[in-house]
Design a protein around this motif. Structure first.
Motif, mmCIF file in Angstrom:
data_model
loop_
_atom_site.group_PDB
_atom_site.id
_atom_site.type_symbol
_atom_site.label_atom_id
_atom_site.label_comp_id
_atom_site.label_asym_id
_atom_site.label_seq_id
_atom_site.Cartn_x
_atom_site.Cartn_y
_atom_site.Cartn_z
ATOM 1 N N ASP A 181 0.833 -1.197 0.000
ATOM 2 C CA ASP A 181 0.000 0.000 0.000
ATOM 3 C C ASP A 181 0.871 1.252 0.000
ATOM 4 O OD1 ASP A 181 -2.415 -1.358 0.060
ATOM 5 O OD2 ASP A 181 -2.418 -1.502 2.249
ATOM 6 N N ASP A 182 0.610 2.135 -0.966
ATOM 7 C CA ASP A 182 1.232 3.456 -0.941
ATOM 8 C C ASP A 182 0.552 4.296 0.137
ATOM 9 O OD1 ASP A 182 2.640 2.506 -3.092
ATOM 10 O OD2 ASP A 182 1.441 3.574 -4.592
ATOM 11 N N SER A 183 1.204 5.394 0.520
ATOM 12 C CA SER A 183 0.627 6.204 1.589
ATOM 13 C C SER A 183 1.013 7.668 1.428
ATOM 14 C CB SER A 183 1.096 5.698 2.959
ATOM 15 O OG SER A 183 2.485 5.967 3.138
ATOM 16 N N ASP A 184 0.157 8.524 1.983
ATOM 17 C CA ASP A 184 0.433 9.956 2.141
ATOM 18 C C ASP A 184 0.297 10.279 3.620
ATOM 19 O OD1 ASP A 184 0.574 11.154 -0.716
ATOM 20 O OD2 ASP A 184 -1.224 9.891 -0.756
ATOM 21 N N ARG A 185 1.216 11.089 4.123
ATOM 22 C CA ARG A 185 1.140 11.471 5.527
ATOM 23 C C ARG A 185 1.437 12.953 5.681
ATOM 24 N NH1 ARG A 185 4.237 7.809 8.959
ATOM 25 N NH2 ARG A 185 4.034 6.361 7.231
ATOM 26 N N ILE A 186 0.741 13.557 6.633
ATOM 27 C CA ILE A 186 0.968 14.947 7.002
ATOM 28 C C ILE A 186 1.253 14.973 8.498
ATOM 29 C CG2 ILE A 186 -0.046 17.249 7.154
ATOM 30 C CD1 ILE A 186 -1.775 16.567 4.769
ATOM 31 N N SER A 187 2.321 15.657 8.887
ATOM 32 C CA SER A 187 2.695 15.725 10.288
ATOM 33 C C SER A 187 3.048 17.156 10.664
ATOM 34 C CB SER A 187 3.869 14.791 10.591
ATOM 35 O OG SER A 187 5.009 15.161 9.833
ATOM 36 N N ALA A 188 2.902 17.471 11.940
ATOM 37 C CA ALA A 188 3.269 18.776 12.466
ATOM 38 C C ALA A 188 3.805 18.583 13.881
ATOM 39 C CB ALA A 188 2.071 19.726 12.472
ATOM 40 N N SER A 189 4.756 19.427 14.257
ATOM 41 C CA SER A 189 5.329 19.321 15.600
ATOM 42 C C SER A 189 5.749 20.697 16.084
ATOM 43 C CB SER A 189 6.533 18.372 15.604
ATOM 44 O OG SER A 189 7.604 18.909 14.848
#
Length: 415
Positions: free
Chosen positions: A163-171
């Protein structure tokens, strides 16, 4: 690596860039068991052509690095189809303002599909991970810094089974300088991952971190808690656990150095966690969320005759959430090199690895050894020849095999 990204990374530092180093090579490798089979071994000769590229920009407003090794292998007896081998890493960082910077990384790797099988062409998939986003840093005072970061990451496999994936993160993180050699602080982060399968994963993490420098030792680490929620169709799984890392580097004396690297995460097989540990690999055909604890330690020393001896030991445990799969492994790697003449070097390596699979209570042991000579014909031309043997013992008869191999390589580095 995408052409547009590679061009952007290289172009960002081109004004102050060092020359791009390019090398080409040709390797012929004979194996008496190319398929790693116990009952039906097949011998074959693989001829592989490869190109290596290295680039590093000088310090400036934008800093970039690029390292790539791309090869194409052809099998004389057609044991496997012609194969493209890839390993490339690119990073770029540009200081847009005094407080704002933009980061880009791209990692291209051949990864193993099933951990129970060796990394042959029929058991590998190509994974490309692009990660980019801004950092904003603000000084609260002479000893305190506040940082905001966000990232977008896209991970793709060339195999439709993954499975391909997209992720968004913030810190956000606050750092305090206690002394010129001691700093620490607090960090909070959140992440959303969406997979092509429709699965979604949300996670939130809070950590405390520190960094300490001594005269011959540096140590850094973090400790915190992660809560992760996975949603897929009518299934909702929540996981809470401790996370953290510890890194120690020590210069024992003028010729000996040592390191320790410990990491625990609740992550997934598209995160790139395995890039930090050379002998660690995910089973990428398993479920996405996994609790991983990995430890690696090593030392290297040099001798008066120019020889070097290195030892690395490590282990890992992977618990795949949502399934009964659990894997534990331990390994050791011993390397020794020594110049025989100013132009001829002896290189040897031995490896031993134990892997336990809890799902069917089986254990595998893999031992291999290799030795070779490297001849520097000129500053640009290098010839090397190696022989090796690999043996896998297993509770499952079909996973056992023995392989003997020999290789000859010719490499040229353009000046």
């Amino acid at each position: 690596m995408s052409a547009s990204l590679g061009a952007a990374i290289l172009g960002s530092g081109a004004a102050m860039a060092d020359p791009v180093q390019v090398g080409v090579g040709l390797t012929s490798r004979y194996s008496d068991n190319m398929t790693a089979s116990r009952d039906n071994p097949q011998s074959d000769l693989e001829t592989r052509a490869n190109i290596t590229i290295e680039h590093q920009a000088q310090p400036g407003r934008c800093e970039t690095t690029l390292g790539a090794d791309i090869g194409y292998g052809v099998f004389l007896e057609d044991t496997f189809d012609s194969t493209l081998y890839t390993q490339a890493d690119a990073t770029g960082q540009c200081q847009l303002t005094d407080r704002l910077s933009w980061h880009v990384t791209d990692s291209l790797r051949d990864v193993r599909r099933r951990s129970t099988r060796p990394a042959r062409p029929d058991n590998t998939s190509r994974r490309n991970t692009v990660r980019t986003g801004p950092d904003y840093q603000f000084r609260l005072g002479p000893r305190d810094t506040w940082r905001l970061s966000s990232r977008y990451q896209n991970t793709t496999f060339d195999d439709r089974e993954q499975d391909d994936s997209d992720r968004i993160s913030a810190s956000t993180a606050w750092t305090h300088l206690f002394s010129p050699r001691l700093s620490g602080g607090l960090q909070a982060s959140g992440e959303r991952v969406e997979y092509d399968s429709g699965e979604e994963v949300d996670s939130a993490t809070g950590t405390v971190f520190f960094s300490r420098e001594y005269q011959a030792t540096s140590i850094s680490g973090s400790y915190g808690v992660t809560r992760q929620e996975t949603r897929f169709r009518n299934i909702d799984i929540s996981t809470t656990g401790t996370v953290g890392d510890l890194r120690l580097d020590r210069q024992v004396n003028s010729s000996t150095s040592a390191f320790l690297n410990l990491n625990r995460e609740i992550t997934d097989q598209t995160s790139g966690f395995d890039l930090a540990f050379g002998d660690f690999s995910f089973d990428v055909q398993e479920t996405n969320t996994v609790e991983v604890t990995a430890l690696e330690a090593g030392a290297q020393t040099g001798f008066s005759d120019g020889g070097t001896l290195g030892l690395t030991v490590g282990g890992s445990r992977s618990d795949y959430i949502g399934s009964a799969t659990q894997e534990e492994s331990g390994y050791g790697v011993l390397r020794y090199t020594r110049p025989i003449t100013p132009l001829l070097t002896l290189s040897t390596e031995g490896r031993y690895r134990v892997i336990r699979y809890a799902i069917n209570e089986t254990e595998d042991q893999v031992a291999n050894a290799e030795a070779g000579l490297v001849w520097h014909v000129t500053r640009a031309l290098r010839v090397s020849s190696y022989v090796g043997r690999e043996r896998r013992f297993s509770d499952v008869r079909s996973r056992e095999y023995t392989e003997n191999w020999a290789s000859v390589s010719l490499n040229y580095q353009f000046q």
